[in-house]
Design a protein around this motif. Structure first.
Motif, PDB file in Angstrom:
ATOM      1  N   THR A 263       1.002  -1.172  -0.014  1.00 15.07           N
ATOM      2  CA  THR A 263       0.074   0.031  -0.006  1.00 15.07           C
ATOM      3  C   THR A 263       0.638   1.285   0.033  1.00 15.07           C
ATOM      4  N   GLN A 266       1.449   7.216   1.398  1.00 15.50           N
ATOM      5  CA  GLN A 266       0.703   8.413   1.323  1.00 15.50           C
ATOM      6  C   GLN A 266      -0.827   8.131   1.413  1.00 15.50           C
ATOM      7  N   GLN A 267      -1.387   7.030   0.994  1.00 14.50           N
ATOM      8  CA  GLN A 267      -2.719   6.518   1.039  1.00 14.50           C
ATOM      9  C   GLN A 267      -3.064   6.551   2.443  1.00 14.50           C
TER      10      GLN A 267
END
Length: 541
Positions: A263, A266-267
């Motif tokens: 993942t 920044q998500q």
């Protein structure tokens, strides 16, 4: 004993596996090639035999001799045709399948059906030309049979059989088989050498470890990551999460750690500074970060492979846990300072009293004991009445004994009162502020050589602020340098390790929302007054 390849080192395993694969592959390809070669040669030989048989069957000389059943003419002619076409034999028979020409004269007149009756019938009765592989009177051969038609083409008057022995095919295949064996050995040797080189290169890349050792280290690394209380998150050069432990998931309320791999960081955290470390290659230590309602202390370190930054690892812990630990250490230090000062002070008093007794000055010894008792009783009574908080009282008692140890006098205003300490006020920060200011006052008074080495402390909790006033007998602080003394590392002392106390006071006071003023003392020195709001955010003087 069961054989297991896992018992061998990685290099040996790779040599065995790659060598075996090369052996199987070249062997399988070789067998297929030999089989295909044999089939192709036999087909070509059959087509050639059929072409020769049809050509002989169409020769007028053969047709006339067969029609006349003239073996004397056919026998030498068949031998000539066999030599010319490089065939092993040319056999000619009549319409009943009786031999009219044969390489073995004693077989003339005998039936050709003894070789293969099933093939004669379609050729003699239906006029079909055929190619077969059979064991005949002259050995295993690839033979072709063609019908001989009469001149007018209305009837079958005989049969021609042309054969090529398969011995030549097998000899050719044997030669290729030897070549194939050499190719297989060469491929095996090349695979072994390649495996040795690749295994050495691969072992170097994995620091000489065996696969089982790598697996064990991975398990240990995973167990270590999951067992530490600090949260840990690592990203690769693309900013994707590669590692996250359970402590980080619990602390930040993230999903199961395995679901986060890959993942983008920044998500999850749009304001993360891990990408900044990734591009700048500069580590960051002890950074305070707020994530939601959590205040975290974060460290970020770049990961390198050679001279290239390949990722960033971040470790973090809740600030309140560190504050709790700091609070405990502060209390222990305050208690230790208090006990040390008391022990030193009482040791000096006991030595003095012992000396007075030895010289016979008993009255002076009794007066000194009484004075000491009265001073401590008065201080303890004042602290019990005015400062019920045990942490602050213990700090002041320790500083009182420290002042006595240094030859100073710490006087606490008898009208002081500090009973309304808010429960949420961090005691470790309060005693750190007071303790550092008193230590600074002690040092200033000692350095000035004052004839009246007295430091006074007054405090009040009336109103919305907690007010502490400390006055020393030092040289004073010029107005132009009053703001500079709170900067980190600024000190008037030449010894290393100074310049941190007043900076710490300023920092902690700011965290509590307090203020500080500096004024000249009543007779000399400096008076420092601090104001700490009971309720941060409220108005204070």
């Amino acid at each position: 004993m069961r054989f297991s390849i896992r018992h061998y080192p990685l290099k040996t395993r790779m040599v065995l596996i790659l060598g075996l694969i090369a052996l199987l592959q070249t062997g399988a390809l070789g067998l297929f090639a030999l089989h295909h070669l044999s089939q192709s040669l036999q087909e070509q030989m059959g087509e050639r035999a059929l072409h020769v048989a049809k050509t002989i069957a169409a020769m007028p000389q053969i047709i006339n001799a067969v029609d006349a059943r003239d073996s004397s003419e056919l026998q030498p002619l068949a031998s000539l045709l066999a030599r010319t076409s490089q065939a092993r034999f040319v056999v000619i028979g009549d319409a009943d399948g009786l031999r009219l020409a044969h390489p073995m004269p004693e077989r003339l007149g005998l039936s050709m059906s003894e070789d293969d009756d099933d093939v004669l019938s379609p050729t003699l009765h239906q006029g079909l030309a055929q190619v077969t592989r059979a064991e005949g009177s002259l050995g295993r051969s690839m033979r072709a049979r063609a019908p001989i038609w009469s001149i007018d083409g209305n009837r079958i008057i005989g049969i021609v059989s042309v054969g090529y022995l398969l011995d030549s095919v097998e000899a050719l295949v044997d030669r290729y088989r030897l070549t194939l064996a050499l190719v297989i050995l060469a491929a095996f040797a090349f695979s072994v050498l390649t495996a040795i080189w690749f295994a050495g290169h691969f072992k170097k890349a994995i620091f000489g470890l065996e696969p089982e050792e790598i697996g064990r280290l991975f398990q240990e690394r995973d167990a270590t990551l999951q067992s530490v209380r600090e949260g840990i998150i690592a990203i690769n050069s693309q900013g994707q999460i590669t590692t996250v432990n359970q402590a980080a998931c619990r602390m930040l309320s993230l999903p199961q750690h395995t679901a986060l791999i890959g993942t983008p960081i920044q998500q999850l955290f749009p304001d993360t500074r891990m990408l900044e470390v990734l591009t700048s290659d500069t580590p960051q230590f002890d950074q305070e970060v707020r994530v939601g309602d959590l205040q975290l202390i974060v460290n970020r370190l770049p990961l390198h492979q050679g001279n290239k930054v390949t990722g960033v690892v971040s470790s973090f812990r809740r600030k309140d846990e560190l504050d709790l630990l700091s609070r405990k250490l502060t209390r222990i230090r305050q208690y230790a300072d208090s006990l040390r000062s008391q022990a030193h002070e009482y040791s000096n008093k006991l030595h003095t009293i012992a000396g007075l007794i030895q010289i016979g000055a008993t009255d002076e010894a009794l007066n000194l004991i009484g004075q000491e008792t009265r001073d401590h009783q008065a201080l303890i009574h004042l602290l019990v009445e005015a400062v019920p908080d045990p942490i602050l009282a213990g700090c002041l008692l320790g500083k009182y004994n420290r002042a006595r140890e240094l030859g100073l006098m710490l006087t606490i205003d008898p009208d002081s009162q500090m009973r309304d300490l808010p429960p949420e006020l961090p005691r470790e920060k309060l005693v750190s502020i007071i303790g550092n200011l008193l230590d600074n006052a002690f040092e200033a008074t000692l350095s000035h050589g004052s004839t009246q080495p007295v430091i006074t402390l007054s405090m009040t909790d009336l109103g919305d602020d907690l007010i502490f006033e400390i006055e020393d007998q030092g040289p004073g602080i010029p107005a132009e340098t009053q703001q500079q003394i709170f900067a980190k590392g600024v000190t008037s002392k030449s010894e290393p390790g100074h310049g941190l106390g007043l900076h710490l006071v300023s920092t902690q006071l700011e965290q509590l929302g307090g203020t500080l003023t500096i004024e000249p003392g009543t007779s000399a020195g400096t008076r420092i007054t601090i104001y700490i709001p009971k309720h941060p955010g409220g108005m204070h003087g």
